[in-house]
Design an enzyme around this catalytic site. Structure first.
Site, PDB file in Angstrom:
ATOM      1  N   ASP A  91       0.858  -1.186   0.000  1.00 31.34           N
ATOM      2  CA  ASP A  91       0.000   0.000   0.000  1.00 31.34           C
ATOM      3  C   ASP A  91       0.892   1.233   0.000  1.00 31.34           C
ATOM      4  O   ASP A  91       2.099   1.155   0.217  1.00 31.34           O
ATOM      5  CB  ASP A  91      -0.977  -0.018   1.164  1.00 31.34           C
ATOM      6  CG  ASP A  91      -0.300   0.010   2.522  1.00 31.34           C
ATOM      7  OD1 ASP A  91       0.878   0.382   2.586  1.00 31.34           O
ATOM      8  OD2 ASP A  91      -0.954  -0.338   3.517  1.00 31.34           O
ATOM      9  N   GLY A  93       0.968   3.791   1.971  1.00 26.05           N
ATOM     10  CA  GLY A  93       1.219   4.457   3.240  1.00 26.05           C
ATOM     11  C   GLY A  93       0.204   5.535   3.545  1.00 26.05           C
ATOM     12  O   GLY A  93       0.200   6.108   4.647  1.00 26.05           O
ATOM     13  N   GLY A  94      -0.688   5.811   2.575  1.00 28.73           N
ATOM     14  CA  GLY A  94      -1.664   6.881   2.759  1.00 28.73           C
ATOM     15  C   GLY A  94      -2.576   6.670   3.952  1.00 28.73           C
ATOM     16  O   GLY A  94      -2.794   7.588   4.748  1.00 28.73           O
ATOM     17  N   PHE A  95      -3.101   5.458   4.103  1.00 31.25           N
ATOM     18  CA  PHE A  95      -4.038   5.191   5.195  1.00 31.25           C
ATOM     19  C   PHE A  95      -3.364   5.405   6.548  1.00 31.25           C
ATOM     20  O   PHE A  95      -3.942   6.009   7.456  1.00 31.25           O
ATOM     21  CB  PHE A  95      -4.581   3.767   5.096  1.00 31.25           C
ATOM     22  CG  PHE A  95      -5.540   3.414   6.202  1.00 31.25           C
ATOM     23  CD1 PHE A  95      -6.858   3.851   6.157  1.00 31.25           C
ATOM     24  CD2 PHE A  95      -5.127   2.668   7.298  1.00 31.25           C
ATOM     25  CE1 PHE A  95      -7.751   3.541   7.182  1.00 31.25           C
ATOM     26  CE2 PHE A  95      -6.006   2.353   8.326  1.00 31.25           C
ATOM     27  CZ  PHE A  95      -7.322   2.793   8.262  1.00 31.25           C
ATOM     28  N   ASP A 145      -3.138   8.238  -1.956  1.00 28.74           N
ATOM     29  CA  ASP A 145      -4.471   8.838  -1.969  1.00 28.74           C
ATOM     30  C   ASP A 145      -4.790   9.409  -0.597  1.00 28.74           C
ATOM     31  O   ASP A 145      -4.080   9.154   0.368  1.00 28.74           O
ATOM     32  CB  ASP A 145      -5.525   7.790  -2.357  1.00 28.74           C
ATOM     33  CG  ASP A 145      -5.616   6.677  -1.317  1.00 28.74           C
ATOM     34  OD1 ASP A 145      -4.578   6.314  -0.725  1.00 28.74           O
ATOM     35  OD2 ASP A 145      -6.726   6.158  -1.082  1.00 28.74           O
ATOM     36  N   GLN A 188     -12.002   6.849  -4.422  1.00 29.69           N
ATOM     37  CA  GLN A 188     -12.466   7.390  -3.145  1.00 29.69           C
ATOM     38  C   GLN A 188     -13.854   8.020  -3.341  1.00 29.69           C
ATOM     39  O   GLN A 188     -14.550   7.673  -4.276  1.00 29.69           O
ATOM     40  CB  GLN A 188     -11.448   8.393  -2.599  1.00 29.69           C
ATOM     41  CG  GLN A 188     -10.143   7.760  -2.124  1.00 29.69           C
ATOM     42  CD  GLN A 188     -10.290   6.978  -0.834  1.00 29.69           C
ATOM     43  OE1 GLN A 188     -11.307   7.051  -0.141  1.00 29.69           O
ATOM     44  NE2 GLN A 188      -9.261   6.210  -0.480  1.00 29.69           N
ATOM     45  N   ASP A 265      -7.860  -7.625   1.619  1.00 27.40           N
ATOM     46  CA  ASP A 265      -6.805  -7.748   2.624  1.00 27.40           C
ATOM     47  C   ASP A 265      -7.311  -7.200   3.938  1.00 27.40           C
ATOM     48  O   ASP A 265      -8.213  -6.351   3.967  1.00 27.40           O
ATOM     49  CB  ASP A 265      -5.562  -6.962   2.213  1.00 27.40           C
ATOM     50  CG  ASP A 265      -5.719  -5.469   2.539  1.00 27.40           C
ATOM     51  OD1 ASP A 265      -5.138  -5.032   3.548  1.00 27.40           O
ATOM     52  OD2 ASP A 265      -6.440  -4.764   1.806  1.00 27.40           O
ATOM     53  N   CYS A 303     -12.458 -27.976  10.634  1.00 27.15           N
ATOM     54  CA  CYS A 303     -11.234 -27.431  10.032  1.00 27.15           C
ATOM     55  C   CYS A 303     -10.125 -28.480  10.040  1.00 27.15           C
ATOM     56  O   CYS A 303      -9.973 -29.234  10.999  1.00 27.15           O
ATOM     57  CB  CYS A 303     -10.790 -26.190  10.810  1.00 27.15           C
ATOM     58  SG  CYS A 303      -9.285 -25.428  10.188  1.00 27.15           S
ATOM     59  N   CYS A 305      -6.804 -27.638   9.541  1.00 26.76           N
ATOM     60  CA  CYS A 305      -5.493 -27.017   9.741  1.00 26.76           C
ATOM     61  C   CYS A 305      -4.761 -27.707  10.892  1.00 26.76           C
ATOM     62  O   CYS A 305      -5.383 -28.382  11.718  1.00 26.76           O
ATOM     63  CB  CYS A 305      -5.641 -25.515  10.007  1.00 26.76           C
ATOM     64  SG  CYS A 305      -6.063 -25.080  11.708  1.00 26.76           S
ATOM     65  N   CYS A 308      -6.180 -27.242  14.476  1.00 26.15           N
ATOM     66  CA  CYS A 308      -7.404 -27.979  14.793  1.00 26.15           C
ATOM     67  C   CYS A 308      -7.183 -29.490  14.831  1.00 26.15           C
ATOM     68  O   CYS A 308      -7.885 -30.201  15.561  1.00 26.15           O
ATOM     69  CB  CYS A 308      -8.502 -27.626  13.785  1.00 26.15           C
ATOM     70  SG  CYS A 308      -9.052 -25.908  13.941  1.00 26.15           S
ATOM     71  N   HIS A 334      -4.587 -20.648  12.275  1.00 23.50           N
ATOM     72  CA  HIS A 334      -5.954 -21.116  12.032  1.00 23.50           C
ATOM     73  C   HIS A 334      -6.818 -20.048  11.370  1.00 23.50           C
ATOM     74  O   HIS A 334      -7.539 -20.331  10.407  1.00 23.50           O
ATOM     75  CB  HIS A 334      -6.614 -21.560  13.338  1.00 23.50           C
ATOM     76  CG  HIS A 334      -8.100 -21.694  13.199  1.00 23.50           C
ATOM     77  ND1 HIS A 334      -8.696 -22.802  12.632  1.00 23.50           N
ATOM     78  CD2 HIS A 334      -9.110 -20.821  13.494  1.00 23.50           C
ATOM     79  CE1 HIS A 334     -10.015 -22.606  12.588  1.00 23.50           C
ATOM     80  NE2 HIS A 334     -10.288 -21.422  13.112  1.00 23.50           N
TER      81      HIS A 334
END
Length: 370
Positions: A91, A93-95, A145, A188, A265, A303, A305, A308, A334
């Site tokens: 990303d 870095g704006g956020f 942004d 946006q 994400d 599950c 994994c 589990c 998990h």
């Protein structure tokens, strides 16, 4: 970069795609674990691969501050630095910068801000954000942004849309590694549908490899988020990938897939894990709770994994109660496995034209059975 649209559902806007990137090919829809500081918290790259992650995120703001993008470039780029040979999205870095509140000042040239670590003063312009990401060597870079907070006045959001577009043009101009890196623009517009439409059209006019929808999941009600997303998606081209930024809850992911979004994400699954909460087919399980003190059942009986298959809820509760790092690792593994598997199952349902049925069944169990 090449994006192949492989299949579009007849009952919804959900779709299957294939995204070819310098470090590998991604099958979409895809959930992308977040490796903020060049690591998915508590997990090794091999474990993240075992989970089935096709691509991960790195964070420009954090990596710029520590250890520095110049150092990572000298070490051979972010892939080599963290020993991850699959695609990476960074990303801009704006956020993070806009989350600093009083520690930052926005101008048309860029953003002046103070480090959250030591208060040192820094400046991010669109050009600098692209330079940092090119130094990192990510497969996908995000344009710089302005992420508007919720709620925000219409007047403010109007000016923000104009500023984000001006910055996008400057990002595109600064983007020089076009053979090995791809730039995504960000739509946006806050919660104003006409401004979302305006921002989408301006962003798409820049003819970029892909497009993101930003500024959602910033505190607005779920129904507002979905309404704005539903309105925005039709203005994005069908032959390019669509990325909804910063969402990780099953309801938002599945509803967004139904609307034709390809990429997601969020830090949510690992953040929940560090707080002792697991995502399961039967809803959220807070393993710290006393009710699990003598519970010999797995975290999620459905599950497969390693967490589990090998450990009980009682044991996981013990690990959290005594502060053992293994507890964080096992539940983080998990939770990421759970979301990755959910998206993989969604792909099968799309192909079999039963996505709505799958979504309804999954969400009813996740939100109403616990």
């Amino acid at each position: 970069m090449q994006f192949e649209l492989l299949y579009t559902s007849q009952e919804t806007r959900a779709r299957l795609g294939r995204l070819h990137l310098p470090h590998g090919t991604i099958e979409t829809p895809v959930f992308m674990p977040v490796g903020t500081r060049a690591t998915v918290k508590t997990l090794t790259p091999d474990e993240v691969k075992e989970i089935g992650a096709q691509i991960i995120l790195g964070n420009t703001y954090h990596l710029y501050l520590r250890p520095g993008d110049d150092l990572i470039m000298r070490m051979g780029g972010l892939h080599k630095f963290m020993n991850w040979d699959r695609p990476i999205l960074t990303d801009s870095g704006g956020f993070q910068v806009f989350s600093l509140g009083k520690l930052r000042k926005i101008t048309e040239e860029g953003v002046f801000f103070q480090s959250h670590i030591d208060g040192s003063k820094h400046f991010f312009s669109p050009e600098r954000a692209i330079e940092i990401q090119q130094n990192l060597g990510s497969d996908i870079m995000m344009a710089f942004d302005e992420c508007v907070e919720y709620p925000a006045t219409r007047e403010y959001v109007e000016e923000s849309v104009k500023l984000t577009y001006k910055w996008l043009l400057r990002c595109k101009e600064a983007w020089t590694n076009r053979e090995t890196q791809n730039l995504f623009g960000i739509v946006q517009g806050g919660m104003y549908k006409d401004l979302r439409e305006e921002s989408a059209k301006l962003t798409v006019d820049c003819d970029l490899p892909g497009y993101a929808i930003g500024g959602l999941s910033v505190g607005e009600p779920l129904d507002v988020l979905l309404e704005v997303l539903d309105h925005t998606e039709p203005f994005l081209p069908k032959d390019k990938p669509r990325y909804l930024m910063g969402v990780g809850s099953p309801d938002i992911i599945l509803n967004s897939i139904e609307m034709g979004v390809d990429m997601f994400d969020c830090v949510l699954p690992t953040r929940m894990a560090r707080n002792g909460t697991a995502m399961t087919s039967q809803g959220q399980v807070t393993v710290r709770n006393a009710v699990y003190k003598e519970d010999e059942s797995p975290l999620d009986p459905e599950c497969s994994c390693p967490t589990c298959k090998n450990y009980t809820r009682a044991y996981l509760r013990h690990l959290f109660n005594v502060g053992e790092i293994l507890g964080l690792r096992l539940v983080s593994y998990h939770n990421l496995y759970f979301l990755t598997k959910m998206v993989e199952d969604a792909k099968v349902a799309i192909k079999q034209e039963r996505f709505r049925e799958f979504k309804k069944h999954f969400l009813e169990r996740y939100y109403f059975q616990s």
